[in-house]
Scaffold this active site. Structure first.
Site, mmCIF file in Angstrom:
data_model
loop_
_atom_site.group_PDB
_atom_site.id
_atom_site.type_symbol
_atom_site.label_atom_id
_atom_site.label_comp_id
_atom_site.label_asym_id
_atom_site.label_seq_id
_atom_site.Cartn_x
_atom_site.Cartn_y
_atom_site.Cartn_z
ATOM 1 N N GLU A 1 -0.585 5.906 13.075
ATOM 2 C CA GLU A 1 -0.219 7.132 12.362
ATOM 3 C C GLU A 1 -0.294 8.331 13.312
ATOM 4 O OE1 GLU A 1 -2.301 7.706 8.669
ATOM 5 O OE2 GLU A 1 -0.843 9.209 7.991
ATOM 6 N N PHE B 1 1.651 -3.243 4.255
ATOM 7 C CA PHE B 1 2.033 -4.565 4.763
ATOM 8 C C PHE B 1 3.483 -4.846 4.368
ATOM 9 C CE2 PHE B 1 -2.404 -6.838 4.647
ATOM 10 C CZ PHE B 1 -2.829 -6.026 5.668
ATOM 11 N N LYS C 1 -8.878 8.937 1.840
ATOM 12 C CA LYS C 1 -9.503 7.602 1.794
ATOM 13 C C LYS C 1 -10.904 7.614 2.387
ATOM 14 C CE LYS C 1 -5.178 4.898 1.799
ATOM 15 N NZ LYS C 1 -4.143 5.898 2.155
ATOM 16 N N CYS D 1 0.810 -1.217 0.000
ATOM 17 C CA CYS D 1 0.000 0.000 0.000
ATOM 18 C C CYS D 1 0.840 1.263 0.000
ATOM 19 C CB CYS D 1 -0.959 -0.027 1.185
ATOM 20 S SG CYS D 1 -2.041 -1.459 1.095
ATOM 21 N N HIS E 1 -2.070 8.662 5.576
ATOM 22 C CA HIS E 1 -2.366 7.338 5.032
ATOM 23 C C HIS E 1 -3.808 7.006 5.419
ATOM 24 C CE1 HIS E 1 -1.532 3.533 3.224
ATOM 25 N NE2 HIS E 1 -1.738 2.856 4.324
#
Lengths: 414, 420
Positions: free
Chosen positions: B321, B406, B342, B170, B310
């Site tokens: 984060e 990941f 997002k 990602c 993120h």
């Protein structure tokens, strides 16, 4: 060519090799320089009619001490993680937290293993049924897939596993794209070192040969060797490669950095050139001439060893013959197709040949022919420079030049 | 060991393109992003019967039929076309290399079943038979090689040299920008094309993330599912899209009179060694990546005006984060605006770093911070200014874009408004 204000040498200060021939540089040197003539280790039955070069016996505990870590991986990741550990140990970087914190990693990877039992069962049921696939797949995949298998499959999780098991922290990048990925990993890491962007890098990849889902893809491309096994240069009428299990990593380092920590250089990585020609039929000779011309400025006088990544797949292998012919016009060349002895390991093949080049130069020797015939003449003169080639099965043409470090090698470091 | 570092050339952005579930192109995306609109919807690409998650940010509005491989390539092509046109250079002979972030390639089930149907007794085959009957079917080989996307896009746009396909999960889009920036700094070219693209939503991809408990199951209404930093967030929403950036040295851009959209002023990266899917609880790798980006830009924490998070909407990511940002920015963290695209477009996976870099640069250009929508109930453990629910004008010079993945991947980009 870089226009960076710095242009430093690049040393190879560690190699990690794990293959059908054995584990580590010494085992590979012995097998490949066997006075009785080097012989491959083959399995011609498990995937008949396609021969493979299976992995030697390995005690994975030696480089992946936690069983929990091993369980999270399938063979592709296990082989790679193990071999990365071998390379770090060989370079004297393993367990050195301060160095690992500045070790920049580029791994060349495909994807990891699938669950063959699940795939077979589901594919069979879908093949025999006229029902819509969707609800069936949803139910069965959710029930049958092992949740953590995804992490064994993701391309960047080989690098992730190396970070976890060996503590490599500087950076972690995974290149994909079959053979080109391996060559570009070496190229980009080398360029970063030359330009002074980093001082220490770990580069490589791995492959596990006995993978049915990989063989399915490769069979569709008609790139697998169909038995009986033949050496690489004798495959023109029967083109294709035998997959080889392989772990191959090298540690690349700035010479001054290596000397400051008391590490020795095994060889110099002079340059890596990688291209992607369109492979238009009829242009192979011109492409070979072009690549030879691109390499020429880097070559020193004297003979040239060649560790070829030729796989036996066509038309790539024939195209590479044109390159080798062009280079061979001006100098003595001693060509060895490592695929004959090790099989073809796709992403790992180029790093493996860079490692084998550094091994030979550090030993002050070269390899005997891997097959009889005109392509591989015995080395009649000492080899101080080795060309590594990598013509991908479908795309990508790459070359790296690896040379011996003089005893006065310290003077090369600026 | 200190080594004298050269002063690297300044790298600027002269073209940008973007495709998401909100639409194609910067204009539509930006308008809807600033309006706080969501692109998340019920999946109709495949049956979701029996699945725990039935929503995504798929890109379904393109004419024609695409499998995941073809869609990933098409999304990347659309974004790159927009970026190259804006940069005003040839879109058939682009003068530099390509760095392409893409998802790993695999057969889809439709392809996998083809061989099982070809065997003598369908329904009773095994892999040895599948392998034998696949021979000669190059249409089941060519598109499924990992290098296919990159070659196709490299040939279409006429980029130079061997194109790099890459994955850092990602964080991939961020890594593509980082690799392109480094290549330009080394002087390998004057311009480079960085693309992140992901059109990989299939039933198996969804189930894999679902089995790792990474996805939200808050299916109704879909647009309320992605709730970064909010209390009650329960996972991310898979999404598709692409972002593309034309990068160029400042000198080259000025010499050809190009319109400079922003500056790649710093890149930071650190690999986490803790776990395959979780950050070290001490946040050390995230912290190191953020600090490295600020140092690389020769800035200080006080110079940073905004963070494009993120912000995936998983309980774990958003908490970590926040920890990283708080550790680096100290007392300023509570008042430093940080929002998550997002919340509206979902997690575009391999594309996210590139998509969000484009949005971060649009944020700097327009001097408006897009909101974090669905922020109905703050998480008391995350005392950040997430620009809740409504876009907000601000004076912005330097912004950070975070990407974590990941496999211990942590990439942080520092982007700045065009140089004075």
């Amino acid at each position: 060519m870089s226009r960076s204000p710095l242009h430093r040498d690049v040393w190879i200060t560690g190699i990690g090799l794990l293959s059908s021939l054995g584990e580590g540089p010494d085992a590979h040197w012995q097998r490949l320089t066997d006075p009785a003539g080097p012989k491959p280790t083959l399995d011609e039955t498990s995937f008949a009619p396609h021969p493979i070069h299976p992995l030697c016996a390995v005690n994975f505990d030696l480089q992946i001490p936690k069983k929990g870590d091993q369980r999270q991986m399938e063979p592709w990741q296990r082989i790679g993680t193990y071999t990365a550990g071998l390379a770090l140990s060989n370079a004297g970087v393993a367990q050195q937290a301060e160095l690992l914190d500045r070790t920049h990693m580029i791994v060349a990877a495909g994807g990891g293993e699938r669950d063959i039992a699940v795939d077979t069962a589901l594919a069979n049921e879908l093949a025999a049924s006229n029902e819509p696939a969707g609800p069936f797949l949803n139910k069965r995949l959710a029930a049958d897939l092992r949740p953590t298998l995804f992490l064994a499959q993701l391309s960047n999780l080989l690098a992730g596993s190396i970070s976890i098991v060996h503590g490599v922290r500087g950076s972690s990048r995974t290149f994909m794209g079959e053979e080109s990925a391996g060559a570009d990993a070496v190229r980009v890491a080398g360029a970063r070192l030359q330009a002074g962007q980093i001082d220490l890098a770990l580069v490589g990849g791995s492959a596990s040969a006995p993978r049915p889902e990989m063989m399915l893809l490769l069979s569709a491309g008609d790139v697998l060797l169909t038995g009986p096994y033949r050496p690489v240069w004798q495959r023109k009428e029967h083109p294709g490669f035998a997959l080889g299990s392989m772990g191959a990593f090298v540690v690349l380092e700035d010479p001054a950095h290596a000397q400051a920590r008391g590490a020795r250089g095994l060889a110099r990585l002079v340059t890596t050139i990688s291209t992607m020609s369109r492979r238009v039929p009829g242009t192979e000779q011109a492409e070979g001439e072009r690549l030879a011309a691109e390499l020429a400025p880097y070559l020193a006088p004297g003979p040239l060893g060649v560790l070829s990544g030729a796989s036996g797949a066509e038309p790539a292998t024939s195209a590479e013959r044109h390159l080798l012919a062009a280079i061979g016009r001006d100098r003595k060349t001693f060509v060895r197709a490592t695929g004959t002895m090790l099989g073809h390991s796709i992403e790992a093949q180029f790093p493996a040949n860079v490692a084998l080049a550094a091994l030979a130069l550090s030993q002050g020797g070269f390899y005997p022919p891997f097959e009889p015939g005109p392509m591989e003449a015995p080395a009649t003169e000492p080899v101080r420079q080795i060309l590594v080639t990598g013509f991908g099965q479908r795309r990508g043409e790459a070359m790296a030049l690896v040379t011996a470090i003089d005893n006065s090698g310290a003077a090369n470091a600026n | 060991m200190p080594i004298d570092r050269p002063t690297w050339p300044i790298i600027v952005v002269t073209g940008m393109g973007v495709v998401t579930s909100l639409g194609t192109g910067k204009q539509d995306n930006w308008r809807r992003l600033i309006a706080g609109e969501s692109g998340i919807h019920h999946i109709n690409r495949f049956s979701t019967e029996g699945l725990r998650t039935t929503i995504a940010g798929t890109v379904d509005y393109l004419p024609g039929h695409y499998n995941s491989v073809a869609l990933t390539e098409e999304l990347g092509r659309l974004a790159a076309q927009e970026a190259i046109e804006q940069a005003g250079v040839s879109s058939t002979a682009f003068p530099g290399p390509l760095f392409l972030a893409v998802p790993p390639t695999e057969y889809d089930w439709a392809t996998r079943v083809l061989s099982a149907r070809r065997v003598a007794n369908p329904g009773h085959g095994d892999y040895a038979q599948f392998i034998a009957v696949a021979a000669g079917h190059r249409e089941e080989y060519e598109p499924f090689l990992f290098g296919a996307f990159a070659q196709n896009l490299a040939e279409r746009f006429g980029t130079r040299g061997s194109p790099i396909s890459l994955s850092t999960a990602c964080a991939s889009g961020g890594t593509a920008i980082q690799l392109a920036t480094e290549a330009l700094q080394r002087g390998e070219a004057d311009m480079a094309l960085a693309i992140g693209s992901d059109g990989s939503i299939t039933e198996e991809a969804l189930i894999r993330f679902s089995l790792l408990s990474a996805l939200t199951t808050r299916n109704d209404p879909p647009e309320a599912a992605s709730r970064p930093f909010a209390k009650g967030r329960d996972g991310f929403v898979m999404a598709e899209g692409a972002g593309a950036l034309v990068l160029e040295t400042l000198d080259h851009a000025r010499a050809r009179g190009a319109n400079i959209l922003g500056v790649i002023s710093g890149c930071g990266e650190k690999a986490d060694t803790f776990h395959r899917t979780r950050s070290n609880p001490d946040g050390s790798a995230i912290i190191a990546a953020i600090k490295a980006a600020i140092t690389d830009a020769r800035l200080t924490t006080d110079d940073i005006d905004y963070i494009n998070a993120h912000g995936t909407s998983t309980p774990e990511n958003d908490k970590m984060e926040c920890l990283g940002v708080t550790a680096v920015f100290g007392e300023r963290a509570g008042s430093l605006p940080i929002s998550s695209n997002k919340s509206m477009i979902g997690h575009t996976l391999s594309a996210a770093g590139a998509v969000e870099a484009v949005f971060t640069l649009l944020t700097l250009q327009n001097q408006i911070m897009p909101p974090t929508i669905n922020y109905t109930e703050p998480d008391p453990a995350i005392p950040l200014d997430v620009v809740p629910n409504v876009a907000r004008p601000a004076r912005l010079r330097h912004a950070m874009s975070n990407s974590f993945g990941f496999g211990g991947q942590n990439v942080c980009l520092l982007l700045s408004a065009e140089p004075a």
